[in-house]
Motif scaffolding. Structure first.
Motif, short mmCIF file in Angstrom:
data_model
loop_
_atom_site.label_atom_id
_atom_site.label_comp_id
_atom_site.label_asym_id
_atom_site.label_seq_id
_atom_site.Cartn_x
_atom_site.Cartn_y
_atom_site.Cartn_z
N TRP A 1 -20.63 94.91 34.56
CA TRP A 1 -19.94 93.62 34.55
C TRP A 1 -19.80 93.08 35.97
O TRP A 1 -20.11 91.92 36.24
N CYS A 2 -19.37 93.93 36.88
CA CYS A 2 -19.19 93.49 38.27
C CYS A 2 -20.53 93.17 38.92
O CYS A 2 -20.65 92.19 39.66
N GLY A 3 -21.56 93.97 38.63
CA GLY A 3 -22.87 93.78 39.23
C GLY A 3 -23.63 92.57 38.71
O GLY A 3 -24.56 92.10 39.34
N ASN B 1 -22.29 89.58 38.20
CA ASN B 1 -21.76 88.36 38.83
C ASN B 1 -21.91 87.16 37.91
O ASN B 1 -22.55 86.16 38.23
N LYS C 1 -16.86 103.60 33.35
CA LYS C 1 -17.04 103.05 34.71
C LYS C 1 -18.41 102.38 34.89
O LYS C 1 -18.54 101.46 35.68
N ASP D 1 -26.48 91.80 41.21
CA ASP D 1 -26.25 92.39 42.51
C ASP D 1 -27.25 93.52 42.75
O ASP D 1 -27.77 94.11 41.79
N ALA E 1 -18.13 98.87 33.35
CA ALA E 1 -17.38 98.04 34.30
C ALA E 1 -18.25 97.69 35.51
O ALA E 1 -18.22 96.55 35.99
N ALA E 2 -19.03 98.66 35.98
CA ALA E 2 -19.92 98.40 37.12
C ALA E 2 -20.99 97.37 36.76
O ALA E 2 -21.36 96.54 37.60
N SER F 1 -20.91 83.87 36.12
CA SER F 1 -20.07 82.71 36.48
C SER F 1 -20.43 81.53 35.58
O SER F 1 -21.42 81.56 34.85
#
Length: 178
Positions: A135-137, A139, A129, A157, A132-133, A141
């Motif tokens: 990767w999401c944090g 951002n 987790k 983030d 995954a956090a 692009s």
């Protein structure tokens, strides 16, 4: 064939960076192994940046962002502990510890790089987790390849640096990009 050339160049670059990242982690793990008082943050931050530069790493690298995530985690030790759970810093950090952390970060680098090949939607599945956090944090692009160079945009983030405000995170990102 172009995709194979790009993949080879990326792997070659990763292997030459591996030793520097191991040494960097071994040098900074003891100073981030315990949460720091607010009064110590600036000094430790400078020490981390100096080590990053000494080992020739980019200040915007995932390894650097995770290290700073450890430094700027919550005072009380509550979640999110994204950087700490990936790097797992200790006072006696080993090459094996560094290898495990770098391997996790390589998975995310590969995901970003593969997405830059425009071969369709690529997903990443993990039970970790915190990875995954991260990767999401991050951002991430605009992944793209130009010749054999991969680039992307990263806009971290506040979840990666819970002790900092959004303005502080923006200033941190600006400092790292300079």
């Amino acid at each position: 064939m172009h995709h194979f050339d790009a993949a080879y160049e990326m792997l070659h670059g990763l292997s030459s960076r591996y030793e520097a990242e191991c040494e960097f982690l071994r040098s900074v793990a003891p100073i981030i192994s315990h949460r720091r008082k607010d009064a110590d943050l600036e000094k430790v931050h400078s020490e981390i940046v100096i080590n990053c530069e000494r080992f020739g790493l980019h200040k915007t690298s995932l390894i650097m962002l995770c290290t700073l995530s450890c430094l700027y985690e919550r005072n009380d030790g509550e979640e999110p502990l994204i950087g700490r759970k990936i790097i797992k810093p200790t006072d006696s950090y080993s090459y094996e510890d560094a290898h495990n952390a770098i391997s996790d970060l390589r998975a995310l680098e590969m995901l970003a790089a593969i997405n830059g090949l425009n071969i369709g939607c690529v997903a990443f599945c993990t039970r970790d987790k915190h990875l995954a956090a991260l990767w999401c944090g991050l951002n991430i692009s605009s992944p793209k390849w130009l010749d054999s160079q991969f680039t992307c945009s990263i806009e971290p983030d506040v979840s990666l640096f819970p002790r900092l405000s959004e303005t502080d995170v923006a200033e941190l990102v600006q400092e790292l990009n300079d």
